[in-house]
Design a protein around this motif. Sequence first.
Motif, mmCIF file in Angstrom:
data_model
loop_
_atom_site.group_PDB
_atom_site.id
_atom_site.type_symbol
_atom_site.label_atom_id
_atom_site.label_comp_id
_atom_site.label_asym_id
_atom_site.label_seq_id
_atom_site.Cartn_x
_atom_site.Cartn_y
_atom_site.Cartn_z
ATOM 1 N N GLU A 388 0.944 -1.555 0.371
ATOM 2 C CA GLU A 388 -0.034 0.196 -0.405
ATOM 3 C C GLU A 388 0.372 1.238 0.066
ATOM 4 O OE1 GLU A 388 -2.088 -0.003 3.236
ATOM 5 O OE2 GLU A 388 -0.571 -0.015 4.835
ATOM 6 N N ALA A 404 -4.391 10.550 0.293
ATOM 7 C CA ALA A 404 -5.161 9.046 -0.699
ATOM 8 C C ALA A 404 -4.235 7.950 -0.536
ATOM 9 C CB ALA A 404 -4.991 9.607 -2.249
ATOM 10 N N LEU A 406 -3.842 3.921 -2.282
ATOM 11 C CA LEU A 406 -3.320 2.478 -2.828
ATOM 12 C C LEU A 406 -3.230 1.341 -2.595
ATOM 13 C CD1 LEU A 406 -2.513 3.611 -6.505
ATOM 14 C CD2 LEU A 406 -5.244 2.771 -5.506
ATOM 15 N N THR A 438 -7.377 -2.085 -3.991
ATOM 16 C CA THR A 438 -8.407 -0.598 -3.711
ATOM 17 C C THR A 438 -8.414 0.066 -4.201
ATOM 18 O OG1 THR A 438 -8.385 -1.072 -1.395
ATOM 19 C CG2 THR A 438 -9.775 -2.238 -1.995
ATOM 20 N N ALA A 439 -8.318 2.077 -3.457
ATOM 21 C CA ALA A 439 -8.034 2.889 -3.436
ATOM 22 C C ALA A 439 -8.921 3.564 -2.769
ATOM 23 C CB ALA A 439 -8.528 4.152 -5.051
ATOM 24 N N THR A 440 -7.962 4.441 -1.736
ATOM 25 C CA THR A 440 -9.300 5.653 -1.130
ATOM 26 C C THR A 440 -8.421 6.725 -0.418
ATOM 27 O OG1 THR A 440 -6.906 4.844 1.154
ATOM 28 C CG2 THR A 440 -8.807 3.617 1.020
ATOM 29 N N GLU A 454 -13.668 4.438 -0.358
ATOM 30 C CA GLU A 454 -13.101 3.665 -0.294
ATOM 31 C C GLU A 454 -13.369 2.524 -1.692
ATOM 32 O OE1 GLU A 454 -10.488 -0.562 0.758
ATOM 33 O OE2 GLU A 454 -12.139 0.271 2.087
ATOM 34 N N ALA A 457 -10.873 -1.432 -6.765
ATOM 35 C CA ALA A 457 -10.647 -0.822 -8.401
ATOM 36 C C ALA A 457 -10.701 -2.036 -9.155
ATOM 37 C CB ALA A 457 -9.311 -0.407 -8.390
#
Length: 644
Positions: A388, A404, A406, A438-440, A454, A457
């Motif tokens: 991450e 932000a 990943l 996932t992207a947050t 969240e 992706a």
Amino acid sequence: MMSCRRLLSCLAVVILLAGTSAEARNAPSFDLPLLGGGAYHRLDELLEGRDALFLVFWESGCPRCVEGLRASQRFAEDYAGSGVAVVGVNGDWSEPGRALDRVEAEEIGFLQLLDRDGAAAAAYGVPLEAFAVVLVDAGGSILSMRVDPAGDVAELMERMLAGGGAPEPIEAEGKSIHSTPDLPGLLETTAGIALHGDARMRFFSIDSRGSRAVGPYGEAVTPGNDLLMRFELEAIKPIGRHLTVGGLVRAGNESIEVLRSGPQYLDNERGSAFADIHAAGASLRVGYYTMHMTPLTMMRWDWDDNPRTGGDAGCGCGNAAGVLLLESLEELGPDLTVEGGRLAWNGRGFECVAFYAIPRRAIETGSIASSMGLGEPADLSLEIWGAEAAWRRFDARTGGHWRAGLHYIGTWEDERSLDGPRLGYFVPFEWTETSMLTATGEAPILPWARLRGELIALNDVSVHNAGRVEGETADTDGAGGYGGLVVDLPGRLDVAVDYISIDDGFDSPFAAVSWEQDRKGWRVSARAVLPGGFSALSLFWKRLESHADTSWPDEVSFFGAAADVDLESGLGGGIGWLDRGSWNDDPGAGYDESRTALTASVRYRFDRMTSVQAQYQRIEYETDVPDFLDAVTSLFSFYLVSRF
């Protein structure tokens, strides 16, 4: 003209130098890096050219620590330019970014060091998750020390400074727990080694009737009485500036199964070990380590998606307000402990982590033994890896942070970890591999409000030898996520509103346990601290329905409410209610079922880390589904936990 505060400072320094008591003890030396990484500072360097030094030990997750940090900043500003300095020693070694966020948000200007493995706090006798102020004179002697003191910390520091050399009692939450004369023995026994311990004991009695009797969160129930015990001791030793080693020893009467269901995934129930190499904001740890990522990728328990049926005291008193599952010694939380390797780097607003672990080793039980109930069925080993990258930037307008990130996690069941024919299995084992990204993001919009979310992706799952047919593969993929608004009025009210949408292809072995596939809907949680700060009310509501256009589109609702109190005397208690209902209004295939749980507890804290708790839970299951009977579970437990 010299100010009154500067005059007080000079007089205090004279008193300190002239009145140092023979009972004052040498302050343990340390060599710690800056909180943001980089330069190291030794105690003797910090004392050079100064008349006195305040060491402020704190952790960002401790509400009292944050209050004390603000007050320490006021004191540091008042005494700027004098011979008295303030230095913070932070214990958030696993997540230093969280501490940096707090320092920026509170506009703390004095020097902050990172106590990477708690060795400095242990040497000074500071308990876990505690706020402490230590006064050291120019000669390196401890003149006074206070742990979790009541009242204004800035005023306390002035009294400590003006109090001369007589050592003062170490205080915790207004109650004396031990005095300074005990300090030398503690320092001599630690010898630079940080010792952390955890002792737990639980007697419980379960009575249930009905074939579908379960616990408050749907966990399985086994009627009967039992007494569970566990003792853990962790020793951590810094070896120079860049290497730390340690080990964890466990003893108790729990079975190996407790290590296969979390939060500790260890190969041996007796313990584990680690080595950590760290320099310039980076660290490589081999052995066991504790971490969590995001609710959808890797996390044991997501508080935002679960009601607090066990209560949540206003003071934030750690273990005293934990929630116990049935037939367990565990208190719920997000962390997972695994064995493998973890590489991390933190600096310039970025945090990057890569890891590899084996949370499950192969279970080699022969088919005949398994069929006779002499062991668990054979199971493949499970390996996980992930990475991450998170970015954050302080927003001066709101006092919050833009964020932000990943987050990737992959899992693989090793089909080579078992020899099926040798164990008597002549049908191929199914084995699964997953990939999830996932992207947050988080955006502060007001000093007391922020947006967060969240998004999934990538979520690919492949089942090999599907149906135990050699070479057959079944693939699925999922999508979805959640997002909403968080309102945070510190010390008063927290409210979170989110919309959730997860499709029916979602699968993540290490997502928080309450997340389910094929669900969409809203959730709302709120927590209010009542006047006085010793009690809190919590509410939770969630309403979900199915994505799928089928004849069984379940609808699910949750409602939870809890009240908790924690008094200065150490006495506390809580009561919680949880109601889960699911139904289908289809005229031809409708059904309705519900599970309600009542939890009531009373506890006493002997000090901040030792408590006893008596708890009663009653869970009722009702349904109109044919051939399913209503069920009731009653559980009484007496729980003791002590940490040091």
